[in-house]
Motif scaffolding. Sequence first.
Motif, PDB file in Angstrom:
ATOM      1  N   THR A   1       0.835  -1.205   0.000  1.00  0.00           N
ATOM      2  CA  THR A   1       0.000   0.000   0.000  1.00  0.00           C
ATOM      3  C   THR A   1       0.867   1.252   0.000  1.00  0.00           C
ATOM      4  O   THR A   1       2.030   1.208   0.385  1.00  0.00           O
ATOM      5  CB  THR A   1      -0.909   0.023   1.238  1.00  0.00           C
ATOM      6  OG1 THR A   1      -0.079  -0.059   2.405  1.00  0.00           O
ATOM      7  CG2 THR A   1      -1.861  -1.139   1.227  1.00  0.00           C
TER       8      THR A   1
ATOM      9  N   ALA B   1      -2.615   5.192   2.433  1.00  0.00           N
ATOM     10  CA  ALA B   1      -3.430   4.020   2.762  1.00  0.00           C
ATOM     11  C   ALA B   1      -2.932   3.383   4.056  1.00  0.00           C
ATOM     12  O   ALA B   1      -3.723   2.974   4.918  1.00  0.00           O
ATOM     13  CB  ALA B   1      -3.376   3.011   1.623  1.00  0.00           C
TER      14      ALA B   1
ATOM     15  N   SER C   1      -5.015   3.195   7.647  1.00  0.00           N
ATOM     16  CA  SER C   1      -5.370   1.948   8.318  1.00  0.00           C
ATOM     17  C   SER C   1      -4.904   1.977   9.776  1.00  0.00           C
ATOM     18  O   SER C   1      -5.604   1.493  10.665  1.00  0.00           O
ATOM     19  CB  SER C   1      -4.792   0.748   7.572  1.00  0.00           C
ATOM     20  OG  SER C   1      -3.464   0.512   7.942  1.00  0.00           O
TER      21      SER C   1
END
Lengths: 231, 231
Positions: free
Chosen positions: B174, B178, B182
């Motif tokens: 990623t 991203a 998360s």
Amino acid sequence: MSRWLMVKKAAPAPRREDSLSRDRIVDVAIELLDAEGESGLTFRALAGRLATGPGAIYWHVANKGELLTATCDAIVGRTMTIAVAGESPETDIRALALGLFDAIDAHPWVGSALTRAPGQLPAVRILEGLGQALCALDVPAERQWPTMSALLSYILGVAGQNAANAHVGRTLGTDRLAFLSSVAATWSELDEEAFPFVRSMAGPLREHDDRADFLAGIDLILGGVRGQATG
Amino acid sequence: MSRWLMVKKAAPAPRREDSLSRDRIVDVAIELLDAEGESGLTFRALAGRLATGPGAIYWHVANKGELLTATCDAIVGRTMTIAVAGESPETDIRALALGLFDAIDAHPWVGSALTRAPGQLPAVRILEGLGQALCALDVPAERQWPTMSALLSYILGVAGQNAANAHVGRTLGTDRLAFLSSVAATWSELDEEAFPFVRSMAGPLREHDDRADFLAGIDLILGGVRGQATG
DNA sequence: ACCTGAACACCGTTCAAGT
DNA sequence: ACCTGAACACCGTTCAAGT
């Protein structure tokens, strides 16, 4: 022996005393890391101490990274729950930092595990402790992130070097003083045109106190925080 | 082809253009690390790119640790020779630190290599730059070691986290945003009794600027140094 | 002096097979 | 549900043999 019969008659224990579990794996991993250093933690060695095959561990732990983070968190968790409510927020930060330093000094592998799991539970515990103290210090909201971040980076930096020193010392088979002396010797032989300053630091390198230096760094940052508050 | 004859008649070149040498190995190692990340540096992969066997590399480099330190030093050396003679010692330190940050940002593996080779040439270069600036700042002799040490630890801490982030990002496949999102999501789901502060930092985590935060930390330490001078 | 590449002693991880 | 252990696909490093 009739022991076998007795076992048969005993209420079926939900689990053998020495059966596998995440906690037991973590405990033995800590033993292994303390005894053999970072390179000593192996699924095969771990399985040996646990009297199983390497595959069994994967039922309780996803992979080596998760295992390392879990062992790291066991140590950090233990350290951070020693609640600090001292006379001032600055005292709390110092106590928190020193507690962490001592834990990492006793378990150098925690240093590299901590760095390798950014944003994970072990780091979160530290951030929470630092952050609450910073709130008590009246650090304004928009300065909290960078200040907390700086403190954590500094702590992780010291922790990482601690781990690296332990690793080098172990592979060289020398103790701390012998290791420092050999580095100091290299430093004093550096080119005096290019590295006058580092040459002059050979002495301090040999005589410095890691713990005192660590605290001095924390105080430098706290001094900066105080300076910013004053204007 | 007659090329073979020509080669025979030519003055015996002291070395083939593409023959092995420490420098060439280091250059290709840097390429490999930049392209594939830390785990991409393998004696076999390196030998592949160099069109030899893995054993050949050992004639020029003692082991993987030395190779990593050498590649790290190539980057750090390049960065530190951009001489800094700004308007003030504090400006110099900031410029030096930012130069290092940018180099590590471009080559994240330098972060972990730097940490793993304490006291070695790469670190020495940084220490020399920091130390000379501290002298110019009139930091008294007995405060030079701990101050320099704190600055280096902070820089290594940021560098190490940078490397860890890059590594995690690569293995997860990623991008930065991203990944941060998360982690931020995990933070906002933490227990609100135990982790109120970290929960409140989920936003800042997503929006923060690594480079600005890094500089803010340097300024915090420099502020502490200034505070100590004042009394 | 320098290179080759097979071989050694490891790794983490998977997975069919067992209980 | 949990464990076993052989097997897979790698590592770093060594070293006899070549040029």
